[in-house]
Structure formats: C-alpha cells, structure tokens
Design an enzyme around this catalytic site. Structure first.
Site, PDB file in Angstrom:
ATOM      1  N   ASN A 131      -1.912   0.220  -3.689  1.00  0.00           N
ATOM      2  CA  ASN A 131      -0.909  -0.750  -3.258  1.00  0.00           C
ATOM      3  C   ASN A 131      -1.550  -2.089  -2.890  1.00  0.00           C
ATOM      4  O   ASN A 131      -2.682  -2.153  -2.409  1.00  0.00           O
ATOM      5  CB  ASN A 131      -0.005  -0.207  -2.137  1.00  0.00           C
ATOM      6  CG  ASN A 131      -0.724   0.428  -0.978  1.00  0.00           C
ATOM      7  OD1 ASN A 131      -1.869   0.820  -1.083  1.00  0.00           O
ATOM      8  ND2 ASN A 131      -0.040   0.532   0.149  1.00  0.00           N
ATOM      9  N   GLU A 155      -0.377  -5.322  -0.835  1.00  0.00           N
ATOM     10  CA  GLU A 155       0.663  -5.892   0.024  1.00  0.00           C
ATOM     11  C   GLU A 155       0.554  -7.410   0.087  1.00  0.00           C
ATOM     12  O   GLU A 155      -0.369  -8.015  -0.480  1.00  0.00           O
ATOM     13  CB  GLU A 155       0.572  -5.241   1.418  1.00  0.00           C
ATOM     14  CG  GLU A 155       0.851  -3.744   1.346  1.00  0.00           C
ATOM     15  CD  GLU A 155       0.960  -3.065   2.704  1.00  0.00           C
ATOM     16  OE1 GLU A 155       0.538  -3.650   3.721  1.00  0.00           O
ATOM     17  OE2 GLU A 155       1.478  -1.927   2.732  1.00  0.00           O
ATOM     18  N   CYS A 167       3.588  -1.345  -4.984  1.00  0.00           N
ATOM     19  CA  CYS A 167       3.154   0.035  -4.778  1.00  0.00           C
ATOM     20  C   CYS A 167       2.006   0.378  -5.723  1.00  0.00           C
ATOM     21  O   CYS A 167       1.841  -0.228  -6.790  1.00  0.00           O
ATOM     22  CB  CYS A 167       4.290   1.005  -5.068  1.00  0.00           C
ATOM     23  SG  CYS A 167       5.608   1.003  -3.860  1.00  0.00           S
ATOM     24  N   GLU A 196       1.701   2.919  -7.671  1.00  0.00           N
ATOM     25  CA  GLU A 196       2.160   3.387  -8.980  1.00  0.00           C
ATOM     26  C   GLU A 196       2.523   2.206  -9.877  1.00  0.00           C
ATOM     27  O   GLU A 196       2.259   2.219 -11.082  1.00  0.00           O
ATOM     28  CB  GLU A 196       3.389   4.299  -8.831  1.00  0.00           C
ATOM     29  CG  GLU A 196       3.150   5.545  -7.986  1.00  0.00           C
ATOM     30  CD  GLU A 196       3.466   5.333  -6.518  1.00  0.00           C
ATOM     31  OE1 GLU A 196       3.167   4.257  -5.985  1.00  0.00           O
ATOM     32  OE2 GLU A 196       4.010   6.265  -5.896  1.00  0.00           O
ATOM     33  N   CYS A 249       8.538   5.781  -4.841  1.00  0.00           N
ATOM     34  CA  CYS A 249       9.808   5.152  -4.468  1.00  0.00           C
ATOM     35  C   CYS A 249      10.672   5.006  -5.728  1.00  0.00           C
ATOM     36  O   CYS A 249      10.220   5.230  -6.857  1.00  0.00           O
ATOM     37  CB  CYS A 249       9.565   3.794  -3.804  1.00  0.00           C
ATOM     38  SG  CYS A 249       9.130   2.478  -4.962  1.00  0.00           S
TER      39      CYS A 249
HETATM   40  N1  THU Z   1       3.708   2.817  -1.248  1.00  0.00           N
HETATM   41  C1  THU Z   1       3.089   3.069  -2.430  1.00  0.00           C
HETATM   42  O1  THU Z   1       2.155   2.358  -2.831  1.00  0.00           O
HETATM   43  N2  THU Z   1       3.516   4.137  -3.161  1.00  0.00           N
HETATM   44  C2  THU Z   1       4.470   5.007  -2.754  1.00  0.00           C
HETATM   45  O2  THU Z   1       4.757   5.949  -3.480  1.00  0.00           O
HETATM   46  C3  THU Z   1       5.135   4.834  -1.467  1.00  0.00           C
HETATM   47  C4  THU Z   1       4.837   3.579  -0.743  1.00  0.00           C
HETATM   48  C5  THU Z   1       3.222   1.699  -0.429  1.00  0.00           C
HETATM   49  C6  THU Z   1       4.125   0.507  -0.307  1.00  0.00           C
HETATM   50  C7  THU Z   1       3.610  -0.119   0.985  1.00  0.00           C
HETATM   51  O3  THU Z   1       2.477  -0.923   0.674  1.00  0.00           O
HETATM   52  C8  THU Z   1       3.142   1.066   1.794  1.00  0.00           C
HETATM   53  O4  THU Z   1       2.988   2.153   0.893  1.00  0.00           O
HETATM   54  C9  THU Z   1       4.115   1.474   2.904  1.00  0.00           C
HETATM   55  O5  THU Z   1       5.397   1.644   2.388  1.00  0.00           O
END
Ligand code: THU
Length: 137
Positions: free
Chosen positions: A45, A47, A56, A58, A90
């Site tokens: 991820n 941010e 994310c 994925e 998600c």
């Molecule tokens: N996140 C992912 O990278 N993949 C997921 O399947 C669930 C959530 C990340 C998004 C955000 O940076 C952090 O996890 C918290 O939601």
C-alpha cells in the site's frame, strides 16, 4: 520472482509489505500475484497525506503487472497484513483483480492469514456476478 504455492506466495506478500508506505494507518499490507507462467508480481500500500488517495497493495500489484504487459493468467493472490488475521481485498481491489483475471478467463484463489486464521477463497466468491471487459461488448 517465482513461487506460486500458498506458503511461498504469502511469504512474497509479507516481504512486499516491507515497502509499504503507510504512515497514516500504520497498517502495512503486501500483495503477491501469481501468474500462469510462474511469475510473481508484488505490491504494497502507498498512502497519501490526502488520505482518500491512498492505494491498496492489491491495486499497486495489479497496476504493476499491467505495466509489465500482463493481461490475464492470474492464478492466485496472496495478501499479508500486519498480523495473522486475514486481510481480504476491499471492493475496489476485488474489481481490479477481477479485470486481470477475466482477461485470461481464470478464477484465482485468494489467500490471506496464517495458521488457524488462514483463509482461502475464489475471487468469484468474493465478487460474484462481476462486471468486466465482456460486459462492454
Ligand atoms: N489496505 C490494503 O492495502 N489492502 C487491503 O486489502 C485492505 C486495506 C490498505 C489501505 C490503507 O493503506 C490501509 O490498508 C488501511 O486501510
């Protein structure tokens, strides 16, 4: 990178999470995509100070794979969060994974979590009746 069984793919996802940029949620996630030809493409991820722009793991992995020219052949997906509990993709990521899968007509396994907490699902179970490339024909 190769290693498309459950354990090596989860290990690749855990390794990918080391490159997560998650200073806001402090929830590092790694994803590893296994392809028919044995290749593994990973992502973590990414941010943003403008929180809603965060990507994310994925989504990063799918975009990386597409930018390597991959179109389909997605056989399995492993996702690693900070703990042993499964982190399931998600809604947006389910759709992005589905696009890659549908391009090659596959229905990848999605693995997450470890030990007793391990989860295994088909992508089609996570996103039934998916919209996709064929929907536009
Ligand atoms: N996140 C992912 O990278 N993949 C997921 O399947 C669930 C959530 C990340 C998004 C955000 O940076 C952090 O996890 C918290 O939601």
């Amino acid at each position: 990178m190769t290693g498309t069984g459950r354990d090596p793919l989860l290990a690749a996802a855990r390794k990918a999470a080391e490159h997560a940029y998650a200073p806001y949620s402090r929830f590092a996630v790694g994803a590893a995509l296994a392809f028919e030809d044995g290749a593994v493409v990973t992502g973590a991820n990414a941010e943003n100070a403008s929180y809603g722009l965060s990507l994310c793991a994925e989504a990063v992995a799918v975009a990386k794979a597409m930018n390597e020219g991959r179109r389909g052949g997605l056989m399995a997906v492993a996702i690693a969060g900070p703990g042993e509990e499964p982190v399931m993709p998600c809604g947006r990521c389910r759709q992005m994974l589905s696009e890659m899968a549908q391009l090659g007509g596959s229905d990848p396994l999605v693995w997450s979590g470890s030990g007793q907490a391990g989860a295994e699902q088909r992508l089609s179970a996570l996103l039934p009746l998916a919209f996709g490339p064929d929907s536009l024909r």
